[in-house]
Design a protein around this motif. Sequence first.
Motif, PDB file in Angstrom:
ATOM      1  N   LEU A 121      43.251  35.960  55.125  1.00  0.00           N
ATOM      2  CA  LEU A 121      44.297  36.615  55.912  1.00  0.00           C
ATOM      3  C   LEU A 121      45.175  35.592  56.623  1.00  0.00           C
ATOM      4  O   LEU A 121      46.290  35.899  57.036  1.00  0.00           O
ATOM      5  CB  LEU A 121      43.664  37.558  56.945  1.00  0.00           C
ATOM      6  CG  LEU A 121      42.915  38.749  56.338  1.00  0.00           C
ATOM      7  CD1 LEU A 121      42.092  39.463  57.377  1.00  0.00           C
ATOM      8  CD2 LEU A 121      43.912  39.720  55.699  1.00  0.00           C
ATOM      9  N   HIS A 177      42.305  49.292  54.992  1.00  0.00           N
ATOM     10  CA  HIS A 177      43.392  49.058  54.033  1.00  0.00           C
ATOM     11  C   HIS A 177      44.751  49.243  54.717  1.00  0.00           C
ATOM     12  O   HIS A 177      44.901  50.100  55.582  1.00  0.00           O
ATOM     13  CB  HIS A 177      43.244  50.019  52.848  1.00  0.00           C
ATOM     14  CG  HIS A 177      44.256  49.783  51.775  1.00  0.00           C
ATOM     15  ND1 HIS A 177      44.659  48.507  51.397  1.00  0.00           N
ATOM     16  CD2 HIS A 177      44.958  50.648  50.998  1.00  0.00           C
ATOM     17  CE1 HIS A 177      45.567  48.618  50.447  1.00  0.00           C
ATOM     18  NE2 HIS A 177      45.766  49.893  50.186  1.00  0.00           N
ATOM     19  N   LYS A 287      38.201  36.474  36.307  1.00  0.00           N
ATOM     20  CA  LYS A 287      38.555  37.156  37.559  1.00  0.00           C
ATOM     21  C   LYS A 287      37.559  38.251  37.877  1.00  0.00           C
ATOM     22  O   LYS A 287      37.751  39.003  38.815  1.00  0.00           O
ATOM     23  CB  LYS A 287      39.971  37.691  37.482  1.00  0.00           C
ATOM     24  CG  LYS A 287      40.190  38.728  36.435  1.00  0.00           C
ATOM     25  CD  LYS A 287      41.607  39.250  36.480  1.00  0.00           C
ATOM     26  CE  LYS A 287      42.355  38.849  35.239  1.00  0.00           C
ATOM     27  NZ  LYS A 287      43.610  39.464  35.041  1.00  0.00           N
ATOM     28  N   ILE A 288      36.519  38.365  37.060  1.00  0.00           N
ATOM     29  CA  ILE A 288      35.591  39.476  37.288  1.00  0.00           C
ATOM     30  C   ILE A 288      34.279  39.041  37.941  1.00  0.00           C
ATOM     31  O   ILE A 288      33.898  39.562  38.980  1.00  0.00           O
ATOM     32  CB  ILE A 288      35.310  40.218  35.968  1.00  0.00           C
ATOM     33  CG1 ILE A 288      36.626  40.856  35.479  1.00  0.00           C
ATOM     34  CG2 ILE A 288      34.254  41.315  36.158  1.00  0.00           C
ATOM     35  CD1 ILE A 288      36.544  41.501  34.143  1.00  0.00           C
ATOM     36  N   ARG A 290      32.984  35.606  38.828  1.00  0.00           N
ATOM     37  CA  ARG A 290      33.203  34.632  39.905  1.00  0.00           C
ATOM     38  C   ARG A 290      31.929  34.128  40.586  1.00  0.00           C
ATOM     39  O   ARG A 290      31.901  33.969  41.800  1.00  0.00           O
ATOM     40  CB  ARG A 290      34.080  35.241  40.997  1.00  0.00           C
ATOM     41  CG  ARG A 290      35.466  35.606  40.584  1.00  0.00           C
ATOM     42  CD  ARG A 290      36.274  35.945  41.818  1.00  0.00           C
ATOM     43  NE  ARG A 290      37.597  36.339  41.464  1.00  0.00           N
ATOM     44  CZ  ARG A 290      38.082  37.576  41.632  1.00  0.00           C
ATOM     45  NH1 ARG A 290      37.339  38.512  42.192  1.00  0.00           N
ATOM     46  NH2 ARG A 290      39.308  37.839  41.286  1.00  0.00           N
TER      47      ARG A 290
HETATM   48  P1  NAP Z   1      44.324  42.910  43.945  1.00  0.00           P
HETATM   49  O1  NAP Z   1      44.194  43.937  42.871  1.00  0.00           O
HETATM   50  O2  NAP Z   1      45.505  42.025  43.975  1.00  0.00           O
HETATM   51  O3  NAP Z   1      44.210  43.713  45.327  1.00  0.00           O
HETATM   52  C1  NAP Z   1      44.375  43.062  46.539  1.00  0.00           C
HETATM   53  C2  NAP Z   1      44.294  44.103  47.640  1.00  0.00           C
HETATM   54  O4  NAP Z   1      44.371  43.434  48.898  1.00  0.00           O
HETATM   55  C3  NAP Z   1      45.447  45.113  47.587  1.00  0.00           C
HETATM   56  O5  NAP Z   1      44.973  46.407  47.908  1.00  0.00           O
HETATM   57  C4  NAP Z   1      46.408  44.607  48.671  1.00  0.00           C
HETATM   58  O6  NAP Z   1      47.078  45.625  49.351  1.00  0.00           O
HETATM   59  C5  NAP Z   1      45.451  43.955  49.654  1.00  0.00           C
HETATM   60  N1  NAP Z   1      46.076  42.839  50.361  1.00  0.00           N
HETATM   61  C6  NAP Z   1      46.706  41.759  49.830  1.00  0.00           C
HETATM   62  N2  NAP Z   1      47.123  40.923  50.801  1.00  0.00           N
HETATM   63  C7  NAP Z   1      46.735  41.497  51.973  1.00  0.00           C
HETATM   64  C8  NAP Z   1      46.867  41.123  53.335  1.00  0.00           C
HETATM   65  N3  NAP Z   1      47.453  39.972  53.695  1.00  0.00           N
HETATM   66  N4  NAP Z   1      46.375  41.949  54.285  1.00  0.00           N
HETATM   67  C9  NAP Z   1      45.758  43.116  53.944  1.00  0.00           C
HETATM   68  N5  NAP Z   1      45.578  43.519  52.655  1.00  0.00           N
HETATM   69  C10 NAP Z   1      46.076  42.712  51.694  1.00  0.00           C
HETATM   70  O7  NAP Z   1      43.056  41.906  43.983  1.00  0.00           O
HETATM   71  P2  NAP Z   1      41.561  42.124  43.473  1.00  0.00           P
HETATM   72  O8  NAP Z   1      41.029  43.423  43.929  1.00  0.00           O
HETATM   73  O9  NAP Z   1      40.805  40.880  43.840  1.00  0.00           O
HETATM   74  O10 NAP Z   1      41.712  42.165  41.903  1.00  0.00           O
HETATM   75  C11 NAP Z   1      42.352  41.080  41.218  1.00  0.00           C
HETATM   76  C12 NAP Z   1      42.355  41.363  39.721  1.00  0.00           C
HETATM   77  O11 NAP Z   1      41.005  41.352  39.232  1.00  0.00           O
HETATM   78  C13 NAP Z   1      42.908  42.741  39.381  1.00  0.00           C
HETATM   79  O12 NAP Z   1      43.567  42.654  38.156  1.00  0.00           O
HETATM   80  C14 NAP Z   1      41.687  43.604  39.264  1.00  0.00           C
HETATM   81  O13 NAP Z   1      41.869  44.733  38.454  1.00  0.00           O
HETATM   82  C15 NAP Z   1      40.700  42.600  38.655  1.00  0.00           C
HETATM   83  N6  NAP Z   1      39.338  42.996  38.990  1.00  0.00           N
HETATM   84  C16 NAP Z   1      38.700  43.786  38.097  1.00  0.00           C
HETATM   85  C17 NAP Z   1      37.416  44.202  38.365  1.00  0.00           C
HETATM   86  C18 NAP Z   1      36.752  45.075  37.361  1.00  0.00           C
HETATM   87  O14 NAP Z   1      37.343  45.339  36.320  1.00  0.00           O
HETATM   88  N7  NAP Z   1      35.552  45.544  37.630  1.00  0.00           N
HETATM   89  C19 NAP Z   1      36.770  43.835  39.540  1.00  0.00           C
HETATM   90  C20 NAP Z   1      37.464  43.038  40.460  1.00  0.00           C
HETATM   91  C21 NAP Z   1      38.761  42.624  40.166  1.00  0.00           C
HETATM   92  P3  NAP Z   1      48.224  46.512  48.620  1.00  0.00           P
HETATM   93  O15 NAP Z   1      47.485  47.458  47.748  1.00  0.00           O
HETATM   94  O16 NAP Z   1      48.907  47.164  49.766  1.00  0.00           O
HETATM   95  O17 NAP Z   1      49.073  45.530  47.875  1.00  0.00           O
END
Ligand code: NAP
Length: 314
Positions: A121, A177, A287-288, A290
């Motif tokens: 953050l 959120h 990215k899954i 890690r």
């Molecule tokens: P992400 O999809 O980019 O989500 C980040 C979240 O954090 C969003 O909800 C965003 O809010 C919030 N956010 C970002 N900056 C913030 C801040 N400064 N203050 C408060 N909230 C903030 O990241 P992720 O969840 O790590 O996923 C990354 C990628 O990996 C994605 O493509 C995801 O689908 C994939 N992934 C897949 C799996 C799986 O398939 N099982 C598991 C984990 C990750 P907003 O919504 O308002 O933008």
Amino acid sequence: MSEKIKTNVLIIGSGAAGYTAAIYAARANLKPHLVTGLEPGGQLTITTDVENYPGFGDVIQGPWLMEQMREQALKVGTEIHNDFVTNVDFNSSPFIATTDSGLIFRSKTTIISTGAKARWLEIESEEKFKGYGISACATCDGFFFKDQDVAVIGGGNSAVEEALFLTNFASKVTLIHRRDQLRAEKILQDRLFKNPKVEIIWNKTVKNFQGNTDTPALEKILLKSTTDNSESEIKVSGAFIAIGHDPATSLFLNKIKMDKENYIITKPDSTSTSIPGVFAAGDVKDKIYRQAVTAAGMGCIAALEAEKFLAENS
Ligand code: NAP
């Protein structure tokens, strides 16, 4: 003055993937060179207790684990350079990589293991409690919050998965959120909404973390509404920041195939990239999962694939 170094395998990055690749490449007598990068040891050097890396009955420390990996890589014959790569040329054969101190590597194969960084953050109080209540990895640290109240910040897949995972230990999990809608997949959202241990706070961001700073321990989070700027607080002993990760790939932009989030794309069941002879292992391509152990596994595969590539192309 620039020094020219010829090598079979150049490994860029010194996390679990890089060191494991080095150990395997060195034991295959490939005499690898490894350039550490700016944060030798990678993400594990900013964690404290590690309980899920196999082979240790007692809790170990992340920095210690990385030191051991480095020692092991050195002992079997890796040349380690505390330096960072500033440019790569994958069009030339052998590949060329130059470093900040002026080293010029000409390598027959390259293993990219530059990792990723959790997004934070970036508020001042976050720094005070990192490792003392604030974490970016529920799989790593969730266990330490048995029967305690914790919060997860974020609304994507990671945040929801971490929140669900934490319900296995914590007495209550509050997801915070900044909007009134999650970005996570619907199926994950459904699971989250159904879980009785989960509460969701919508439309709020973290203003501040507070707690005991002498023997650091997080106690509460001050929140600010994104709709009317009002302030509130919740009492928690753990906060998991799950707002995304950034792969460390800026060096390779437009030089190798990446996905839309700049993770390096590798072939299925392989660490091979779009450039024959260049392999990618660990969080830079994952990215899954890690995890240190999955990164180490990929480092091993990258070294074995580099060895096979050298055997077939020399
Ligand atoms: P992400 O999809 O980019 O989500 C980040 C979240 O954090 C969003 O909800 C965003 O809010 C919030 N956010 C970002 N900056 C913030 C801040 N400064 N203050 C408060 N909230 C903030 O990241 P992720 O969840 O790590 O996923 C990354 C990628 O990996 C994605 O493509 C995801 O689908 C994939 N992934 C897949 C799996 C799986 O398939 N099982 C598991 C984990 C990750 P907003 O919504 O308002 O933008």
